[in-house]
Design a protein around this motif. Sequence first.
Motif, PDB file in Angstrom:
ATOM      1  N   ALA A 138       0.834  -1.211   0.000  1.00 12.57           N
ATOM      2  CA  ALA A 138       0.000   0.000   0.000  1.00 12.57           C
ATOM      3  C   ALA A 138       0.865   1.256   0.000  1.00 12.57           C
ATOM      4  O   ALA A 138       0.540   2.251  -0.655  1.00 12.57           O
ATOM      5  N   ILE A 139       1.983   1.215   0.715  1.00 12.88           N
ATOM      6  CA  ILE A 139       2.901   2.356   0.769  1.00 12.88           C
ATOM      7  C   ILE A 139       3.461   2.675  -0.616  1.00 12.88           C
ATOM      8  O   ILE A 139       3.421   3.822  -1.081  1.00 12.88           O
ATOM      9  N   LEU A 140       3.974   1.664  -1.307  1.00 11.43           N
ATOM     10  CA  LEU A 140       4.553   1.883  -2.634  1.00 11.43           C
ATOM     11  C   LEU A 140       3.503   2.332  -3.641  1.00 11.43           C
ATOM     12  O   LEU A 140       3.754   3.211  -4.473  1.00 11.43           O
ATOM     13  N   GLU A 141       2.333   1.725  -3.561  1.00  9.84           N
ATOM     14  CA  GLU A 141       1.257   2.108  -4.474  1.00  9.84           C
ATOM     15  C   GLU A 141       0.852   3.568  -4.246  1.00  9.84           C
ATOM     16  O   GLU A 141       0.632   4.316  -5.198  1.00  9.84           O
ATOM     17  N   ALA A 142       0.774   3.979  -2.975  1.00 11.18           N
ATOM     18  CA  ALA A 142       0.379   5.359  -2.664  1.00 11.18           C
ATOM     19  C   ALA A 142       1.444   6.351  -3.106  1.00 11.18           C
ATOM     20  O   ALA A 142       1.136   7.423  -3.644  1.00 11.18           O
ATOM     21  N   LEU A 143       2.716   6.011  -2.884  1.00 13.64           N
ATOM     22  CA  LEU A 143       3.806   6.895  -3.301  1.00 13.64           C
ATOM     23  C   LEU A 143       3.764   7.149  -4.801  1.00 13.64           C
ATOM     24  O   LEU A 143       3.898   8.288  -5.262  1.00 13.64           O
TER      25      LEU A 143
END
Length: 299
Positions: A138-143
């Motif tokens: 989720a972190i990478l997708e949001a970034l």
Amino acid sequence: MINNPYLSSFKSYLKLERSLSVNSIEAYLNDVQKLFQYFESIDKFPHIKEISPEDLKLFISWINELGMLPSTQARVVSGIKSFFSFLLLEQVITEDPSALLETPRLARKLPDVLNIEEINGLINAIDASKPEGMRNKAILEALYSCGLRVTELITLRISNVFEEQEFIKVIGKGNKERIVPIGQSALKYINIYLQESRVHISVKKGYEDFIFLNRLGTGLSRISVFTLIKDLALKSGLKKSISPHTFRHSFATHLIEGGADLRAVQEMLGHSSITTTEIYTHLDRDYLKGILKEFHPRS
């Protein structure tokens, strides 16, 4: 630290009127301190009102002789200019001696950019079997989906995600709010993390609305996100030196190369000046070579 009666007022101005962070305030104060250190080094102690443009030019020559990098010199000049603008605003001085002070010319370094295959490689390198696996996806997708700064990511709140409208509210530099669209993939992984992983964490008081938490139930640190990105680069075999900001660069570059309006990208990134956004208008060198080979009669 050299005491000056105007420094404390300048500090209050930076904090209250310009809403700068503690680190930014310290940087500005240190820049002004360097000016006072210069005068001390030459046994000259003029009153603030007596400092002339010539004094400031000699000061710039002094910091240049100290071996400061052009980027550091540029930052110092910016701090000095802000200080004298403040003194002018407060009517301590009637003319700004720094008005014509020039900053060193800086080479504009193009930021590193990941292609979509490299981004997918990093996401696929995440071990989804671990408790933090879905959070990290989720972190990478949001970034990448939203072009967030790392501080904006770790302070993102559940109440600021508007799923039906497909946008998020971001608190950026200087506590400025902006609205950023969010893609379906990022929303999907955020929801999976919230519903399947985060619910098993004992959330500490004050962090109930934070999306991304560590195993102790408090907010993530900036360094933990940097470490995550570095570890994934190693696992995926990526040779580029990357950081969370690389996803922001990639977000902007891919949008502009795809034909997005520069003003729209500026709005999404939260840039106060369009000049900052213009660095992303570079084109891939291989693409340019291909254009030359395909269309130039002498290639």
